[in-house]
Enzyme design. Structure first.
Site, PDB file in Angstrom:
ATOM      1  N   GLU A  59      50.381  33.608  40.239  1.00 42.99           N
ATOM      2  CA  GLU A  59      49.687  32.281  39.660  1.00 42.99           C
ATOM      3  C   GLU A  59      48.094  32.717  39.744  1.00 42.99           C
ATOM      4  O   GLU A  59      47.854  32.921  40.689  1.00 42.99           O
ATOM      5  CB  GLU A  59      50.241  31.064  40.386  1.00 42.99           C
ATOM      6  CG  GLU A  59      49.204  29.960  40.177  1.00 42.99           C
ATOM      7  CD  GLU A  59      49.821  28.480  40.176  1.00 42.99           C
ATOM      8  OE1 GLU A  59      50.793  28.448  40.832  1.00 42.99           O
ATOM      9  OE2 GLU A  59      49.343  27.866  39.155  1.00 42.99           O
ATOM     10  N   GLY A  60      47.575  32.452  38.760  1.00 42.39           N
ATOM     11  CA  GLY A  60      46.128  32.767  38.733  1.00 42.39           C
ATOM     12  C   GLY A  60      45.179  31.498  38.027  1.00 42.39           C
ATOM     13  O   GLY A  60      46.068  30.413  37.974  1.00 42.39           O
ATOM     14  N   THR A  61      44.030  31.564  37.867  1.00 44.73           N
ATOM     15  CA  THR A  61      43.292  30.466  37.471  1.00 44.73           C
ATOM     16  C   THR A  61      43.583  30.487  36.151  1.00 44.73           C
ATOM     17  O   THR A  61      43.569  29.153  35.434  1.00 44.73           O
ATOM     18  CB  THR A  61      41.821  30.921  37.488  1.00 44.73           C
ATOM     19  OG1 THR A  61      41.519  31.239  38.932  1.00 44.73           O
ATOM     20  CG2 THR A  61      40.746  29.467  37.383  1.00 44.73           C
ATOM     21  N   PHE A  62      44.061  31.371  35.424  1.00 43.73           N
ATOM     22  CA  PHE A  62      44.195  31.199  33.957  1.00 43.73           C
ATOM     23  C   PHE A  62      45.461  31.488  33.406  1.00 43.73           C
ATOM     24  O   PHE A  62      45.722  31.334  32.124  1.00 43.73           O
ATOM     25  CB  PHE A  62      43.234  32.240  33.063  1.00 43.73           C
ATOM     26  CG  PHE A  62      41.760  32.037  33.590  1.00 43.73           C
ATOM     27  CD1 PHE A  62      40.983  31.143  33.214  1.00 43.73           C
ATOM     28  CD2 PHE A  62      41.217  32.941  34.735  1.00 43.73           C
ATOM     29  CE1 PHE A  62      39.616  31.158  33.611  1.00 43.73           C
ATOM     30  CE2 PHE A  62      39.915  32.747  35.028  1.00 43.73           C
ATOM     31  CZ  PHE A  62      39.119  31.824  34.434  1.00 43.73           C
ATOM     32  N   SER A  63      46.730  31.759  34.172  1.00 47.56           N
ATOM     33  CA  SER A  63      47.757  31.864  33.839  1.00 47.56           C
ATOM     34  C   SER A  63      48.829  31.652  35.075  1.00 47.56           C
ATOM     35  O   SER A  63      48.366  31.701  36.070  1.00 47.56           O
ATOM     36  CB  SER A  63      48.124  33.030  33.138  1.00 47.56           C
ATOM     37  OG  SER A  63      47.809  34.331  34.416  1.00 47.56           O
ATOM     38  N   SER A  64      50.072  31.692  34.661  1.00 44.31           N
ATOM     39  CA  SER A  64      51.056  31.544  35.463  1.00 44.31           C
ATOM     40  C   SER A  64      52.144  32.650  34.889  1.00 44.31           C
ATOM     41  O   SER A  64      52.349  32.662  33.924  1.00 44.31           O
ATOM     42  CB  SER A  64      51.895  30.307  35.859  1.00 44.31           C
ATOM     43  OG  SER A  64      51.116  29.201  36.198  1.00 44.31           O
ATOM     44  N   VAL A  65      52.797  33.511  35.639  1.00 43.72           N
ATOM     45  CA  VAL A  65      53.590  34.655  35.305  1.00 43.72           C
ATOM     46  C   VAL A  65      55.114  34.206  35.995  1.00 43.72           C
ATOM     47  O   VAL A  65      55.100  33.966  37.118  1.00 43.72           O
ATOM     48  CB  VAL A  65      53.113  35.913  35.681  1.00 43.72           C
ATOM     49  CG1 VAL A  65      54.240  36.949  35.204  1.00 43.72           C
ATOM     50  CG2 VAL A  65      51.595  36.077  35.231  1.00 43.72           C
ATOM     51  N   ASP A 170      38.616  44.267  35.186  1.00 41.13           N
ATOM     52  CA  ASP A 170      39.180  43.652  36.120  1.00 41.13           C
ATOM     53  C   ASP A 170      40.352  44.574  36.650  1.00 41.13           C
ATOM     54  O   ASP A 170      41.432  44.239  37.030  1.00 41.13           O
ATOM     55  CB  ASP A 170      39.769  42.347  35.626  1.00 41.13           C
ATOM     56  CG  ASP A 170      40.157  41.486  36.929  1.00 41.13           C
ATOM     57  OD1 ASP A 170      39.665  41.926  38.057  1.00 41.13           O
ATOM     58  OD2 ASP A 170      40.834  40.465  36.878  1.00 41.13           O
TER      59      ASP A 170
HETATM   60  P1  ADP Z   1      45.932  36.819  35.683  1.00 44.04           P
HETATM   61  O1  ADP Z   1      45.048  36.772  34.472  1.00 44.04           O
HETATM   62  O2  ADP Z   1      46.466  35.395  36.054  1.00 44.04           O
HETATM   63  O3  ADP Z   1      45.708  37.584  36.850  1.00 44.04           O
HETATM   64  P2  ADP Z   1      48.153  38.896  35.166  1.00 44.04           P
HETATM   65  O4  ADP Z   1      48.498  39.279  34.000  1.00 44.04           O
HETATM   66  O5  ADP Z   1      47.137  39.856  36.155  1.00 44.04           O
HETATM   67  O6  ADP Z   1      47.535  37.317  35.143  1.00 44.04           O
HETATM   68  O7  ADP Z   1      49.480  38.633  35.766  1.00 44.04           O
HETATM   69  C1  ADP Z   1      49.525  38.040  37.358  1.00 44.04           C
HETATM   70  C2  ADP Z   1      50.645  38.738  38.233  1.00 44.04           C
HETATM   71  O8  ADP Z   1      51.699  38.615  37.668  1.00 44.04           O
HETATM   72  C3  ADP Z   1      50.134  40.138  38.452  1.00 44.04           C
HETATM   73  O9  ADP Z   1      49.201  40.356  39.126  1.00 44.04           O
HETATM   74  C4  ADP Z   1      51.576  40.642  38.641  1.00 44.04           C
HETATM   75  O10 ADP Z   1      52.016  40.523  39.836  1.00 44.04           O
HETATM   76  C5  ADP Z   1      52.486  39.800  37.696  1.00 44.04           C
HETATM   77  N1  ADP Z   1      52.589  40.311  36.572  1.00 44.04           N
HETATM   78  C6  ADP Z   1      52.143  40.653  35.473  1.00 44.04           C
HETATM   79  N2  ADP Z   1      52.762  40.763  34.580  1.00 44.04           N
HETATM   80  C7  ADP Z   1      53.628  41.552  34.835  1.00 44.04           C
HETATM   81  C8  ADP Z   1      55.039  42.322  34.530  1.00 44.04           C
HETATM   82  N3  ADP Z   1      54.752  43.003  33.288  1.00 44.04           N
HETATM   83  N4  ADP Z   1      55.749  42.663  35.337  1.00 44.04           N
HETATM   84  C9  ADP Z   1      55.767  42.374  36.523  1.00 44.04           C
HETATM   85  N5  ADP Z   1      54.809  41.480  37.143  1.00 44.04           N
HETATM   86  C10 ADP Z   1      53.959  41.287  36.360  1.00 44.04           C
HETATM   87 MG    MG Z   2      45.467  39.639  37.108  1.00 46.22          MG
END
Ligand code: ADP
Ligand code: MG
Ligand code: ZN
Length: 519
Positions: A59-65, A170
């Site tokens: 979870e960041g400012t711009f997305s949730s994964v 980044d």
């Molecule tokens: P943000 O822009 O919010 O930082 P990221 O793309 O860096 O978004 O994703 C946030 C976090 O989600 C990553 O630091 C990682 O821990 C997890 N993540 C992102 N993409 C993947 C992926 N393809 N497989 C596993 N974990 C992922």
């Molecule tokens: Mg990131």
């Protein structure tokens, strides 16, 4: 549609099988995570036809994964990472992130994209899931050989994206995933990426010097939000961009770094091409209405200050792929010294001071001069011997071995730091800014907040022999020195770094391995 893969409103199942039950197991997730998952299913109902969302993993400012599973047509189940971009993300930004992934991803340690969903202003990027360990959790147990491999693979990813004219902006361990068991690596997160002058990524070809143009529809007719370009807004509301503290009477010794600027330099700051301060939404070099009203969210877009190169910290207008190489250098520094994060700075000037404390103030000032910035620092820092410093930090236990000289501590707290344009680099009459970086570098603190993990570091000294830390070759520090070259013009490139003697054996083994296509 200008972006591939398309973000369809509906999905005709291609390769996936519809899940029979959305929640086949009894969920043991925290309630807020469950609520987030439910929200995502509701926001993008097509997802439920394909995926069983298992957990939230970022979870960041711009997305949730999210971690999700899908049953494939051949009966196997595969895991995916679903990146749900915040609904207020700008269309151009989303398109650029997607295009980086589609054009450069899926090979050379760069994550690929499997699919993309959109419903109204919700966009979900589907990627292969890469199980990984956070560096902060494993740093104490990493062997030197693992560190060497990690950096080698990071440099391969950088060489690859740099060939496409992508500047990631980044680079940090959270964005370079590492699966220890499988020795797999994946560069993720092109949410901040920018293009070089000759970038091959169409969506990164943002000409920041031309005046405002009409917004380009990215996802069809409907704009993803109500953002309208009003270039005059920035001029009318300069105080909205919190780059500067307009007050001139900030005491130098007050806690927290302060920026003190003249009116003209503030105006310049608004116009300048500064990542995070121009939103790029409408191909102008200004900040659009939506971004202005959301400035709190826009600011962190600038990346993570502890990984930022000197030319970024001093806001040099000509930034290239070398900034990613610097960040890779900071990661190597962190891994060799066993300190994560290595630089922890509350703002750019504190970060620059921390860099000076390692690379030397005279050297930093000289490099800055070469790209048109005058850095004035009242405290002189001697350039550190990288091997000695890393070995000392790696060995020292909590409470011992401060990096900076004891007598330097107080002086550091009250020193001041100035950055000015070197005349006559640019025509503006007065661009100087002046700052008091009143915070000592994180390096000097034995307990920075949020890093209790430091307390558990270095308690296993005996392990070190086995991990190869007693035999770190000179090449490792030579490469580190080249990555952390203060001058971006002479800094080693990712492609050159891969040819460094440190990786000699990896190169030759790669030749024999090129047929094992996937990794
Ligand atoms: P943000 O822009 O919010 O930082 P990221 O793309 O860096 O978004 O994703 C946030 C976090 O989600 C990553 O630091 C990682 O821990 C997890 N993540 C992102 N993409 C993947 C992926 N393809 N497989 C596993 N974990 C992922
Ligand atoms: Mg990131
Ligand atoms: Zn904007």
């Amino acid at each position: 549609m200008e972006v591939s893969p398309h973000c369809p409103d509906g999905l005709s199942s291609g390769g996936f099988v519809l899940p029979s039950d959305r929640n086949p197991r009894k969920s043991k997730l925290p309630r807020d995570v469950e609520a987030d998952i439910e929200y995502l299913y509701r926001a993008v109902p097509q997802l439920a036809k394909v995926f069983h969302i298992i957990d939230k993993i970022g979870e960041g400012t711009f997305s949730s994964v999210y971690l999700a599973e899908a049953q494939m047509l051949d009966g196997t189940r595969e895991t995916f990472a679903l990146k749900h971009l915040i609904p207020t993300s700008h269309p151009t930004r989303i398109a650029a992130e997607l295009q980086c992934l589609t054009v450069a991803g899926g090979t050379e340690n760069v994550i690929g994209v499997t699919y993309c969903f959109r419903k109204e202003d919700h966009v979900v990027i589907v990627m292969p899931y890469v199980e990984h360990q956070a560096i902060v959790n494993i740093i104490e147990s990493l062997s030197f050989e693992e560190v060497r491999l990690y950096i080698y693979h990071l440099l391969r990813a950088l060489k690859h994206i740099h060939q496409f004219g992508i500047i990631h902006r980044d680079i940090k361990p959270n964005n370079f995933l590492y699966n220890r068991k499988r020795k797999a690596f994946a560069l993720v997160d092109f949410g901040l990426a920018q293009g070089t002058a000759d970038t091959k990524i169409e969506m990164l070809k943002v000409d920041l010097t031309t005046p405002c143009k009409a917004p380009r529809p990215v996802f069809g007719e409907r704009s993803l939000n109500s953002c309208t370009p009003t270039p005059s807004t920035t001029k009318q509301a300069p105080s909205k961009i919190e780059l500067v503290k307009p007050s001139k009477s900030v005491p130098l010794a007050s806690r927290g770094p302060k920026l003190v600027e003249t009116q003209s330099s503030r105006q310049k700051a608004q116009r300048a091409v500064q990542p995070g301060l121009t939103c790029n939404c409408y191909l102008t070099n200004q900040v659009c209405n939506v971004c202005l009203s959301r400035r709190q969210q826009v600011a962190p877009r600038a990346g993570t200050s502890g990984f930022r190169a000197p030319e970024v910290l001093t806001k040099c207008p000509n930034q290239g792929t070398a900034i990613d190489v610097w960040s890779a250098g900071v990661i190597l520094l962190s891994l060799l010294s066993g300190r994560y994060p290595f630089f922890k700075a509350s703002d750019d000037l504190v970060a620059l001071t921390q860099i000076m404390s390692v690379r030397g103030s005279k050297e930093t000032i000289q490099a800055a001069k070469s790209f048109g910035k005058a850095v004035v620092c009242s405290w002189e820092f001697v350039r550190q011997d990288l091997r000695k410093m890393c070995e000392r930090l790696r060995k020292c236990r909590l409470g011992e071995g401060a990096l900076l000289p004891e007598d330097g501590k107080d002086a550091v707290a009250t020193r001041d730091l100035k950055i000015q344009e070197v005349p006559p680099s640019h025509s503006s009459a007065s661009n100087d800014c002046q700052a008091a970086a009143a915070e000592p570098p994180a390096l000097n603190k034995q307990e920075h907040p949020g890093s209790q993990e430091t307390k558990t570091l270095f308690t296993k000294e005996l392990l070190e022999d086995k991990q190869g830390w007693d035999r770190v070759p000179e090449e490792a520090y030579d490469l580190l020195d080249r990555l952390l070259d203060l001058n971006p013009r002479t800094r080693i490139t990712a492609a050159e770094a891969l040819q460094h003697p440190l990786f000699k054996d990896l190169r030759s083994s790669r030749v024999t391995n090129t047929t094992d296509a996937q990794d």
